[in-house]
Design a protein around this motif. Structure first.
Motif, PDB file in Angstrom:
ATOM      1  N   CYS A  27       4.896  23.847  33.926  1.00  0.00           N
ATOM      2  CA  CYS A  27       4.698  22.701  33.069  1.00  0.00           C
ATOM      3  C   CYS A  27       3.680  21.929  33.453  1.00  0.00           C
ATOM      4  O   CYS A  27       2.951  21.227  32.721  1.00  0.00           O
ATOM      5  CB  CYS A  27       5.980  22.004  32.478  1.00  0.00           C
ATOM      6  SG  CYS A  27       6.360  20.545  33.559  1.00  0.00           S
ATOM      7  N   GLU A  28       3.517  21.667  34.825  1.00  0.00           N
ATOM      8  CA  GLU A  28       2.518  20.932  35.352  1.00  0.00           C
ATOM      9  C   GLU A  28       0.922  21.596  34.923  1.00  0.00           C
ATOM     10  O   GLU A  28       0.227  20.540  34.888  1.00  0.00           O
ATOM     11  CB  GLU A  28       2.422  20.731  36.902  1.00  0.00           C
ATOM     12  CG  GLU A  28       3.410  20.245  37.462  1.00  0.00           C
ATOM     13  CD  GLU A  28       3.715  20.362  38.759  1.00  0.00           C
ATOM     14  OE1 GLU A  28       2.738  20.773  39.578  1.00  0.00           O
ATOM     15  OE2 GLU A  28       4.653  20.234  39.461  1.00  0.00           O
ATOM     16  N   HIS A  31       0.446  20.958  31.074  1.00  0.00           N
ATOM     17  CA  HIS A  31       0.267  19.524  31.034  1.00  0.00           C
ATOM     18  C   HIS A  31      -1.360  19.549  31.355  1.00  0.00           C
ATOM     19  O   HIS A  31      -2.019  19.013  30.510  1.00  0.00           O
ATOM     20  CB  HIS A  31       1.044  18.644  31.670  1.00  0.00           C
ATOM     21  CG  HIS A  31       0.664  17.275  31.625  1.00  0.00           C
ATOM     22  ND1 HIS A  31       0.856  16.439  30.453  1.00  0.00           N
ATOM     23  CD2 HIS A  31      -0.020  16.380  32.617  1.00  0.00           C
ATOM     24  CE1 HIS A  31       0.484  15.382  30.618  1.00  0.00           C
ATOM     25  NE2 HIS A  31       0.009  15.282  31.977  1.00  0.00           N
ATOM     26  N   HIS A  35      -2.716  18.718  27.652  1.00  0.00           N
ATOM     27  CA  HIS A  35      -2.274  17.543  27.195  1.00  0.00           C
ATOM     28  C   HIS A  35      -3.380  16.941  26.102  1.00  0.00           C
ATOM     29  O   HIS A  35      -2.930  16.135  24.958  1.00  0.00           O
ATOM     30  CB  HIS A  35      -1.941  16.398  28.251  1.00  0.00           C
ATOM     31  CG  HIS A  35      -2.989  16.076  28.932  1.00  0.00           C
ATOM     32  ND1 HIS A  35      -3.678  16.544  29.993  1.00  0.00           N
ATOM     33  CD2 HIS A  35      -3.711  14.589  28.805  1.00  0.00           C
ATOM     34  CE1 HIS A  35      -4.675  15.857  30.591  1.00  0.00           C
ATOM     35  NE2 HIS A  35      -4.684  14.842  29.680  1.00  0.00           N
ATOM     36  N   LEU A  40       2.549  18.452  24.794  1.00  0.00           N
ATOM     37  CA  LEU A  40       3.538  17.854  25.611  1.00  0.00           C
ATOM     38  C   LEU A  40       4.358  18.753  26.332  1.00  0.00           C
ATOM     39  O   LEU A  40       5.262  19.583  25.715  1.00  0.00           O
ATOM     40  CB  LEU A  40       4.456  16.775  25.203  1.00  0.00           C
ATOM     41  CG  LEU A  40       5.459  16.063  25.960  1.00  0.00           C
ATOM     42  CD1 LEU A  40       4.783  15.116  27.020  1.00  0.00           C
ATOM     43  CD2 LEU A  40       6.211  15.035  25.105  1.00  0.00           C
ATOM     44  N   VAL A  42       7.005  19.383  29.185  1.00  0.00           N
ATOM     45  CA  VAL A  42       7.943  18.772  30.287  1.00  0.00           C
ATOM     46  C   VAL A  42       8.902  19.980  30.694  1.00  0.00           C
ATOM     47  O   VAL A  42       9.483  20.678  29.768  1.00  0.00           O
ATOM     48  CB  VAL A  42       8.701  17.593  29.579  1.00  0.00           C
ATOM     49  CG1 VAL A  42       9.636  16.943  30.349  1.00  0.00           C
ATOM     50  CG2 VAL A  42       7.749  16.732  28.836  1.00  0.00           C
ATOM     51  N   ARG A  90       5.524  10.809  26.270  1.00  0.00           N
ATOM     52  CA  ARG A  90       4.466  11.365  26.759  1.00  0.00           C
ATOM     53  C   ARG A  90       4.202  11.184  28.207  1.00  0.00           C
ATOM     54  O   ARG A  90       3.479  11.797  28.795  1.00  0.00           O
ATOM     55  CB  ARG A  90       3.269  10.813  25.851  1.00  0.00           C
ATOM     56  CG  ARG A  90       3.468  11.096  24.487  1.00  0.00           C
ATOM     57  CD  ARG A  90       2.270  11.414  23.480  1.00  0.00           C
ATOM     58  NE  ARG A  90       1.395  12.383  24.008  1.00  0.00           N
ATOM     59  CZ  ARG A  90       1.566  13.950  23.800  1.00  0.00           C
ATOM     60  NH1 ARG A  90       2.634  14.274  23.004  1.00  0.00           N
ATOM     61  NH2 ARG A  90       0.803  14.503  24.068  1.00  0.00           N
ATOM     62  N   GLY A  93       4.876  13.793  30.586  1.00  0.00           N
ATOM     63  CA  GLY A  93       4.187  15.236  30.470  1.00  0.00           C
ATOM     64  C   GLY A  93       4.016  15.803  31.954  1.00  0.00           C
ATOM     65  O   GLY A  93       3.273  15.187  32.899  1.00  0.00           O
ATOM     66  N   GLY A  94       4.059  16.901  32.151  1.00  0.00           N
ATOM     67  CA  GLY A  94       4.227  17.642  33.299  1.00  0.00           C
ATOM     68  C   GLY A  94       4.785  17.352  34.351  1.00  0.00           C
ATOM     69  O   GLY A  94       4.907  17.824  35.535  1.00  0.00           O
TER      70      GLY A  94
END
Length: 111
Positions: A27-28, A31, A35, A40, A42, A90, A93-94
């Protein structure tokens, strides 16, 4: 996190932990790369969730005999609903969110 005991004694080993670690980092990168496209990403960590399948596999005693407090499915569902509906989500995010403690640690009341 690392297993508290070796795999040969009932803990988890690299075959479980290695891919899970990679998934946590996914997810990093999503993002970072998307993004700006309004996506988004997460990572929601549900904790030890007591479901019907958990009880069927391990029994009722397993649901209560642990150092970690079990998480109910609705708790994780509420965190995911918050992420999907609240503009302030938001900022996450990440990142990794631990659903068992997220609302309490952030002082969020939802729904």
């Amino acid at each position: 996190m690392p297993s508290p005991i070796p795999a040969r004694k009932g803990g988890w080993g690299f075959v479980y932990g290695g891919p899970k670690s990679g998934f946590h980092r996914l997810c990093e990168f999503v993002h970072l790369e998307h993004h700006q496209d309004g996506i988004l990403a997460v990572n929601v960590e549900p904790g030890r969730t007591v479901t019907e399948a958990f009880v069927a596999m391990f029994g009722e005693k397993a649901a209560i005999s642990s150092l970690a407090e079990p998480t109910m499915p609705a708790t994780t569902g509420d965190v995911v609903a918050w992420i999907a509906t609240q503009p302030e989500a938001r900022e996450w995010g990440g990142k990794l969110i631990s659903s068992p403690t997220f609302f309490k640690n952030q002082g969020i009341s939802f729904p």
